[in-house]
Design a protein around this motif. Structure first.
Motif, mmCIF file in Angstrom:
data_model
loop_
_atom_site.group_PDB
_atom_site.id
_atom_site.type_symbol
_atom_site.label_atom_id
_atom_site.label_comp_id
_atom_site.label_asym_id
_atom_site.label_seq_id
_atom_site.Cartn_x
_atom_site.Cartn_y
_atom_site.Cartn_z
ATOM 1 N N LEU A 1 0.828 -1.202 0.000
ATOM 2 C CA LEU A 1 0.000 0.000 0.000
ATOM 3 C C LEU A 1 0.870 1.263 0.000
ATOM 4 N N ARG A 2 1.933 1.216 0.800
ATOM 5 C CA ARG A 2 2.833 2.368 0.849
ATOM 6 C C ARG A 2 3.492 2.599 -0.507
ATOM 7 N N LEU A 3 3.931 1.523 -1.174
ATOM 8 C CA LEU A 3 4.575 1.643 -2.472
ATOM 9 C C LEU A 3 3.598 2.188 -3.518
ATOM 10 N N GLU A 4 2.362 1.746 -3.445
ATOM 11 C CA GLU A 4 1.355 2.230 -4.390
ATOM 12 C C GLU A 4 1.099 3.720 -4.199
ATOM 13 N N LEU A 5 1.007 4.161 -2.960
ATOM 14 C CA LEU A 5 0.797 5.591 -2.693
ATOM 15 C C LEU A 5 2.012 6.416 -3.123
ATOM 16 N N LYS A 6 3.211 5.861 -2.918
ATOM 17 C CA LYS A 6 4.421 6.580 -3.347
ATOM 18 C C LYS A 6 4.446 6.729 -4.862
ATOM 19 N N GLU A 7 4.107 5.678 -5.591
ATOM 20 C CA GLU A 7 4.090 5.758 -7.050
ATOM 21 C C GLU A 7 3.031 6.749 -7.531
ATOM 22 N N ARG A 8 1.878 6.756 -6.858
ATOM 23 C CA ARG A 8 0.835 7.691 -7.242
ATOM 24 C C ARG A 8 1.264 9.137 -6.966
ATOM 25 N N GLY A 9 1.907 9.345 -5.827
ATOM 26 C CA GLY A 9 2.382 10.689 -5.508
ATOM 27 C C GLY A 9 3.474 11.159 -6.452
ATOM 28 N N ASP A 10 4.414 10.266 -6.795
ATOM 29 C CA ASP A 10 5.480 10.622 -7.728
ATOM 30 C C ASP A 10 4.910 10.953 -9.103
ATOM 31 N N SER A 11 3.932 10.179 -9.537
ATOM 32 C CA SER A 11 3.319 10.436 -10.843
ATOM 33 C C SER A 11 2.669 11.819 -10.872
ATOM 34 N N GLY A 12 1.960 12.187 -9.805
ATOM 35 C CA GLY A 12 1.341 13.509 -9.748
ATOM 36 C C GLY A 12 2.369 14.623 -9.707
ATOM 37 N N ALA A 13 3.458 14.423 -8.938
ATOM 38 C CA ALA A 13 4.501 15.456 -8.849
ATOM 39 C C ALA A 13 5.201 15.643 -10.189
ATOM 40 N N LEU A 14 5.504 14.537 -10.865
ATOM 41 C CA LEU A 14 6.179 14.636 -12.161
ATOM 42 C C LEU A 14 5.261 15.294 -13.197
ATOM 43 N N ARG A 15 3.983 14.980 -13.153
ATOM 44 C CA ARG A 15 3.046 15.599 -14.085
ATOM 45 C C ARG A 15 2.961 17.104 -13.843
ATOM 46 N N PHE A 16 2.967 17.500 -12.567
ATOM 47 C CA PHE A 16 2.922 18.924 -12.247
ATOM 48 C C PHE A 16 4.186 19.640 -12.712
ATOM 49 N N LEU A 17 5.361 19.055 -12.469
ATOM 50 C CA LEU A 17 6.615 19.688 -12.875
ATOM 51 C C LEU A 17 6.695 19.798 -14.394
ATOM 52 N N SER A 18 6.169 18.812 -15.095
ATOM 53 C CA SER A 18 6.159 18.869 -16.558
ATOM 54 C C SER A 18 5.301 20.034 -17.042
ATOM 55 N N LYS A 19 4.124 20.205 -16.467
ATOM 56 C CA LYS A 19 3.253 21.315 -16.848
ATOM 57 C C LYS A 19 3.891 22.655 -16.505
ATOM 58 N N TYR A 20 4.545 22.707 -15.347
ATOM 59 C CA TYR A 20 5.191 23.940 -14.902
ATOM 60 C C TYR A 20 6.294 24.346 -15.880
ATOM 61 N N LEU A 21 7.123 23.383 -16.291
ATOM 62 C CA LEU A 21 8.186 23.675 -17.254
ATOM 63 C C LEU A 21 7.600 24.057 -18.605
ATOM 64 N N ARG A 22 6.556 23.389 -19.006
ATOM 65 C CA ARG A 22 5.937 23.665 -20.299
ATOM 66 C C ARG A 22 5.399 25.090 -20.370
ATOM 67 N N ARG A 23 4.826 25.581 -19.281
ATOM 68 C CA ARG A 23 4.302 26.947 -19.273
ATOM 69 C C ARG A 23 5.428 27.965 -19.484
ATOM 70 N N GLN A 24 6.590 27.703 -18.921
ATOM 71 C CA GLN A 24 7.714 28.623 -19.078
ATOM 72 C C GLN A 24 8.271 28.587 -20.496
ATOM 73 N N LEU A 25 8.405 27.397 -21.042
ATOM 74 C CA LEU A 25 8.985 27.272 -22.376
ATOM 75 C C LEU A 25 8.079 27.858 -23.450
ATOM 76 N N LEU A 26 6.774 27.785 -23.251
ATOM 77 C CA LEU A 26 5.821 28.267 -24.248
ATOM 78 C C LEU A 26 5.308 29.662 -23.914
ATOM 79 N N ALA A 27 6.087 30.424 -23.141
ATOM 80 C CA ALA A 27 5.700 31.805 -22.837
ATOM 81 C C ALA A 27 5.657 32.632 -24.124
ATOM 82 N N PRO A 28 4.787 33.636 -24.200
ATOM 83 C CA PRO A 28 4.692 34.456 -25.420
ATOM 84 C C PRO A 28 6.021 35.132 -25.743
#
Length: 426
Positions: A1-28
């Motif tokens: 259960l702990r491993l599953e929650l860790k994988e779910r949390g890592d997936s959400g964090a990586l998805r957020f960091l990807s979106k955050y970087l994408r917003r900067q790179l695609l700035a007007p």
């Protein structure tokens, strides 16, 4: 259960960091505007570097000492730079020292009778790049502070091209980085960078090597061959890319590599060569040809994709490209209408619409420069109509926003929800 929650949390964090970087790179992008980059050192001195429309350094590096000087005296020192009417944009970093200098710089520009505007630029990773071998090779005639100033100006002109010079991990900040695997973080950020480069596209004859190396589908050897080939003779059409790319690489990357001013008009679009027969068929059905109909909106009005056995998404992308060939997909940058520095507080009424520039982004909200000595605050609950876990998901430094005044007592607070959009000229 702990491993599953860790994988779910890592997936959400990586998805957020990807979106955050994408917003900067695609700035007007600021585009081909001659810009003056301003770096503020620890003594609050200004290091200014002029960058022309093509991104080349124009003139020598200039240092203006501000300590103990009145704005009128600073205006006299700045007048020779703003005398050239091409330079109507100033790029200042997003640090605290730069924020204080920006208020003074606006006063000085007003005294110098200049209509130049001061933009806030994301300076993440710029100091590391200015001290790196790549920074010294790129700008050998400038000092380290001068390279930072030049980098600010170039980042304003083309954020994607310049931000690629920095390490992707330097462009995202937050505790999320420390909780995920470094290998997974590097993989996700690299994928985000490649996705942004492919989304914007590259010019086979003009794009810098840093962009081409990030283009998906190309090997490092193929990029080197492409650079050597275009240095010997510019590409005239996409078919000449076969000389440096394998068949598989050409099939994967041809839609991302454009050839402008060549002998084939469709090569300047984002259409893949496999779509050329369909594009010609559509234009012929509209009663025109590629030479006459490309770039003229309205040619495909009334036509339907089902008549050509094309799905709606492909038809929408095809007609958009035929109407606006090679258009930059990033949003356009406009100059916001800021408040006067000495605006009467009585005029800052509730629900008044104001414009500003995002100067800092945190998880709990953002700070916006609206022209007053103190930045306005937007709480995360007022960022969007939908639920937002972190303000960095939607906003980035340098972004132009419009908001309603919520409270003007003390620090000005704004809301970005339900704000009518102001029509902009096309």
């Amino acid at each position: 259960l702990r491993l599953e929650l860790k994988e779910r949390g890592d997936s959400g964090a990586l998805r957020f960091l990807s979106k955050y970087l994408r917003r900067q790179l695609l700035a007007p992008p600021g585009g081909d505007r001659a810009t003056i980059g301003v770096n503020v050192n620890a003594r609050n001195d200004w290091i200014l570097v002029q960058v022309d429309e093509n991104g080349a350094i124009f003139g020598p590096e200039i240092t203006i000492e501000t300590k103990g000087k009145e704005p009128a005296a600073l205006a006299q020192e700045l007048e020779p730079l703003v005398a050239d009417v091409r330079f109507r944009s100033f790029a200042v970093g997003s640090g605290k020292a730069s924020r204080a200098a920006m208020v003074l710089l606006r006063q000085v520009l007003a005294l110098a009778d200049s209509d130049a505007f001061v933009f806030v630029v994301n300076d993440a990773g710029l100091s590391a790049w200015s001290n790196s071998p790549g920074g010294r090779d790129d700008l050998p005639d400038l000092s380290v502070p001068g390279r930072v100033a030049a980098g600010l100006a170039r980042r304003f002109q083309d954020p994607l091209s310049e931000l690629l010079k920095a390490e992707p991990r330097h462009l995202v900040h937050g505790m999320e980085q420390s909780h995920v695997s470094k290998a997974a973080l590097a993989r996700v950020l690299d994928e985000a960078v490649s996705s942004c480069v492919a989304f914007v596209g590259c010019d086979a004859n003009r794009s810098p090597a840093g962009e081409l190396r990030r283009l998906p589908g190309l090997s490092a050897e193929s990029v080197d061959n492409l650079l050597a080939r275009r240095a010997a003779a510019p590409f005239k059409n996409r078919e000449e890319l076969h000389e440096v790319l394998s068949e598989a690489e050409f099939r994967n990357a041809a839609g991302f590599l454009r050839v402008r001013d060549g002998d084939q008009p469709l090569d300047a679009t984002t259409l893949h060569p496999e779509q050329y027969p369909l594009a010609r068929k559509v234009l012929e059905a509209a009663g025109t040809s590629v030479d006459d109909g490309l770039g003229r909106p309205g040619n495909t009005k009334g036509m339907k994709g089902q008549d050509f056995e094309v799905d709606p998404d492909t038809w929408r992308a095809l007609t958009r490209e035929l109407s606006f060939p090679g258009r930059d997909p990033r949003h356009r940058l406009h100059i916001p209408e800021l408040l006067e520095e000495n605006t009467d507080p009585a005029r800052l009424t509730k629900d008044r619409i104001v414009e500003g520039i995002v100067t800092n982004v945190a998880s709990f909200g953002v700070f916006v420069d609206v022209g007053l000595p103190q930045d306005a605050m937007v709480h995360i609950s007022e960022v969007s109509d939908r639920y937002v876990r972190d303000a960095r998901e939607l906003l980035s430094v340098g972004q132009i926003v419009r908001g309603k005044i919520v409270d003007s007592g003390g620090r000005l607070t704004l809301s970005l929800k339900n704000v009518p959009r102001e029509p902009r000229p096309q």
